[in-house]
Write an enzyme that holds these catalytic residues in place. Structure first.
Site, short mmCIF file in Angstrom:
data_model
loop_
_atom_site.label_atom_id
_atom_site.label_comp_id
_atom_site.label_asym_id
_atom_site.label_seq_id
_atom_site.Cartn_x
_atom_site.Cartn_y
_atom_site.Cartn_z
N ASN A 9 68.42 67.24 57.14
CA ASN A 9 68.36 68.26 56.10
C ASN A 9 68.69 69.59 56.77
O ASN A 9 67.85 70.19 57.43
CB ASN A 9 66.95 68.27 55.49
CG ASN A 9 66.81 69.29 54.38
OD1 ASN A 9 67.73 70.07 54.13
ND2 ASN A 9 65.66 69.29 53.73
N ARG A 91 71.04 65.30 53.37
CA ARG A 91 70.71 65.97 52.11
C ARG A 91 71.78 67.04 51.89
O ARG A 91 71.98 67.90 52.74
CB ARG A 91 69.34 66.64 52.21
CG ARG A 91 69.01 67.42 50.96
CD ARG A 91 67.74 68.21 51.11
NE ARG A 91 67.45 68.91 49.88
CZ ARG A 91 66.89 70.11 49.82
NH1 ARG A 91 66.55 70.75 50.91
NH2 ARG A 91 66.66 70.68 48.67
N HIS A 180 66.22 69.59 43.86
CA HIS A 180 65.04 68.77 44.20
C HIS A 180 65.10 67.41 43.52
O HIS A 180 64.08 66.74 43.35
CB HIS A 180 63.71 69.42 43.76
CG HIS A 180 63.32 70.67 44.48
ND1 HIS A 180 62.57 71.66 43.87
CD2 HIS A 180 63.55 71.09 45.75
CE1 HIS A 180 62.36 72.64 44.73
NE2 HIS A 180 62.96 72.34 45.88
N HIS A 208 57.24 69.78 41.09
CA HIS A 208 57.47 69.80 42.55
C HIS A 208 57.17 71.23 42.99
O HIS A 208 57.98 72.14 42.77
CB HIS A 208 58.92 69.40 42.84
CG HIS A 208 59.30 69.54 44.29
ND1 HIS A 208 59.58 68.46 45.10
CD2 HIS A 208 59.45 70.63 45.07
CE1 HIS A 208 59.86 68.89 46.32
NE2 HIS A 208 59.80 70.21 46.33
N GLY A 212 59.96 76.15 47.69
CA GLY A 212 60.77 76.13 46.47
C GLY A 212 60.01 75.34 45.43
O GLY A 212 59.23 74.46 45.79
N ARG A 241 61.43 83.21 45.76
CA ARG A 241 62.38 83.39 44.64
C ARG A 241 61.61 83.66 43.35
O ARG A 241 60.53 83.11 43.15
CB ARG A 241 63.24 82.14 44.46
CG ARG A 241 63.98 81.71 45.70
CD ARG A 241 64.89 80.51 45.35
NE ARG A 241 65.32 79.83 46.54
CZ ARG A 241 65.13 78.52 46.78
NH1 ARG A 241 64.53 77.74 45.89
NH2 ARG A 241 65.57 77.98 47.89
N PHE A 283 51.28 79.68 50.42
CA PHE A 283 50.23 79.60 49.41
C PHE A 283 48.83 79.71 50.00
O PHE A 283 47.92 80.26 49.39
CB PHE A 283 50.37 78.30 48.61
CG PHE A 283 50.14 78.51 47.15
CD1 PHE A 283 51.18 78.91 46.33
CD2 PHE A 283 48.88 78.38 46.60
CE1 PHE A 283 50.96 79.16 44.98
CE2 PHE A 283 48.65 78.63 45.26
CZ PHE A 283 49.70 79.01 44.45
N GLY A 332 51.62 71.40 45.29
CA GLY A 332 51.24 70.40 44.29
C GLY A 332 50.32 69.32 44.86
O GLY A 332 49.38 68.88 44.20
N GLU A 384 61.24 62.84 50.56
CA GLU A 384 62.68 62.92 50.33
C GLU A 384 63.46 62.21 51.44
O GLU A 384 64.51 61.62 51.18
CB GLU A 384 63.10 64.39 50.25
CG GLU A 384 62.65 65.04 48.95
CD GLU A 384 62.63 66.57 49.03
OE1 GLU A 384 61.70 67.13 49.63
OE2 GLU A 384 63.55 67.18 48.47
P1 AMP Z 1 56.74 72.47 51.06
O1 AMP Z 1 57.91 73.37 50.75
O2 AMP Z 1 56.67 71.28 50.18
O3 AMP Z 1 56.62 72.14 52.52
O4 AMP Z 1 55.43 73.33 50.71
C1 AMP Z 1 55.12 74.50 51.39
C2 AMP Z 1 54.01 75.22 50.65
O5 AMP Z 1 52.85 74.36 50.54
C3 AMP Z 1 53.53 76.48 51.35
O6 AMP Z 1 53.40 77.54 50.41
C4 AMP Z 1 52.16 76.07 51.87
O7 AMP Z 1 51.30 77.17 51.95
C5 AMP Z 1 51.70 75.13 50.80
N1 AMP Z 1 50.57 74.33 51.30
C6 AMP Z 1 50.57 73.47 52.33
N2 AMP Z 1 49.31 73.00 52.53
C7 AMP Z 1 48.51 73.60 51.62
C8 AMP Z 1 47.11 73.56 51.31
N3 AMP Z 1 46.28 72.80 52.00
N4 AMP Z 1 46.67 74.32 50.28
C9 AMP Z 1 47.50 75.12 49.57
N5 AMP Z 1 48.82 75.19 49.83
C10 AMP Z 1 49.32 74.46 50.83
#
Ligand code: AMP
Length: 398
Positions: A9, A91, A180, A208, A212, A241, A283, A332, A384
């Site tokens: 990716n 990807r 996605h 999702h 993003g 975004r 987050f 999520g 993915e």
């Molecule tokens: P991804 O793009 O799927 O890797 O997701 C990244 C996002 O997931 C980031 O904003 C992280 O802060 C959030 N994230 C990962 N672990 C946690 C958690 N335990 N609680 C809240 N948000 C999380």
């Protein structure tokens, strides 16, 4: 043919990779190359079983990064040139109106992916460079492109047409494509397996929510709508975004702040969304700020939830009846608060969350609605890489 697949990716300054068995899903090694082309902070973290290798230093381009990663594979006992890889799966972000099936990469296919960079200038060029690098470093192995837009190919015209000049739209390929897709398809199929029912029987809404974020409505296994558009900017609020924005804001901003096109593009892609509103895009950091009483962070969270609920409402109406609501990706899968707030107060619509189930973490697919609720709410970890590996392996063996 071997079911061992190298999945790549490639982003503009990073490459995520995984070497895995497409049938069992067993991962032999994975890694992340970061800050490619930047003067400071180039970094590779490579993991193979218990072994963890790290490299810190300049990484001038994607090929140099991959060359180092290939060396790290070798150091952990995996010689990519002789281990018997059956396929390399890439990807690729934008398939435009040309690609919606996993596609064997030829010179001509690569040229077309490159031409589609007009629709995805921040993504497709990096995908092209990633493909060129593996073709050079690992010659003779079938290479397959799996498109992020593919699953949404089925959206009806009313969902994917923008209300602008029809001739202009046709001339420039301006319509909703969605992204996605590999994840939306993977988790919706996983949910069907979990419920022991064919996807054809299910109406599903998928959220999702990662850095993003996108939502989709899926009727009997067919995607009928999604929040992302011609680019990944549309729809839900994301880490950096904005999601939906009055189109009038862009020309207004360009005039009022004297920004040029690439500055606006940067603003919308890199410093809007949660980061724009609160200063942080992660987050977990947002939640810490909220816990500390930061009003801007709380507002950012409220906007995020408000947007989720707006699309939930839209998709409930589009589908008429809904069997499952699925949460996936970093936020999520890991934020009980987001799931609870997104679905709060909807018992009259058959949508309910069991607070204890929502808080409990277990690996794999899990139900977080009460058994008695008409709508099944699930947390489904996305994968993915596995979906790309399976698609690449399938194409390489047919
Ligand atoms: P991804 O793009 O799927 O890797 O997701 C990244 C996002 O997931 C980031 O904003 C992280 O802060 C959030 N994230 C990962 N672990 C946690 C958690 N335990 N609680 C809240 N948000 C999380």
């Amino acid at each position: 043919m071997s079911d061992l697949v190298l999945v790549l990716n490639s982003g503009s300054s990073s490459i995520k990779y995984q070497l895995l068995h497409a049938v069992s899903g067993d991962v032999l090694a994975s890694g992340l190359v970061e800050k490619i082309g930047e003067t400071h902070g180039g970094r590779i973290v490579h993991e193979a079983g218990p072994a963890k290798l790290e490299y810190d230093g300049a990484i001038p381009d994607h090929k140099a990064g991959l060359l180092r990663a290939v060396e790290m594979f070798r150091q952990t006992g995996l010689d990519l040139t002789s281990i018997g890889i059956g396929a390399v799966g890439h990807r690729v972000v934008h398939g435009g109106e040309v690609f919606w099936e996993p596609t064997m990469i030829t010179d001509e296919v690569l040229q077309t992916i490159d031409k589609l960079s007009v629709l995805a200038p921040l993504h497709n060029p990096a995908n092209v460079v990633g493909i060129e690098s593996t073709r050079e470093l690992l010659p003779g192995i079938p290479e397959v492109a799996v498109f992020d837009t593919a699953f949404f190919h089925t959206m009806p015209a009313a969902a994917k047409t923008y209300a602008i000049d029809a001739k202009l739209a046709a001339a420039h390929g301006i319509r909703k494509y969605g992204f996605h897709g590999t994840s939306h398809q993977y988790v919706s199929e996983k949910a069907a397996q979990y419920l022991g029912r064919p996807t054809e029987e299910l109406n599903q809404i998928v959220f999702h929510l990662g850095n993003g974020a996108s939502a989709s409505s899926i009727q009997g296994g067919i995607a009928i709508d999604t929040t992302m558009g011609m680019t990944p900017l549309e729809g839900l609020v994301m880490g950096t975004r904005p999601g939906d924005l009055d189109p009038g804001v862009t020309p207004y901003l360009m005039r009022a702040s004297e920004l040029d096109v690439s500055q606006v593009e940067q603003l919308l892609n890199r410093s809007s969304g949660l980061k724009g509103m609160s200063g942080v895009n992660d987050f977990r950091e947002l939640q810490q700020l909220i816990d500390g009483g930061d009003a801007q962070a709380k507002l950012a969270y409220d906007v995020y939830i408000h947007r989720l609920r707006r699309y939930l409402g839209a998709y409930l109406v589009e589908l008429g009846t809904v069997d499952t609501i699925i949460f996936t990706a970093g936020v999520g899968e890991n934020s009980p608060a987001v799931r609870a707030d997104a679905l709060a107060g909807l018992r009259n619509l058959g949508i309910e969350i069991d607070p204890a189930r929502n808080e409990t973490r277990t690996p794999g697919v899990r139900r977080i609605s009460p058994d008695s609720a008409p709508v099944t709410v699930l947390v489904v970890p996305t994968n993915e890489e596995l979906a790309i590996a399976r698609a690449a392996h399938k194409l390489a063996t047919t």
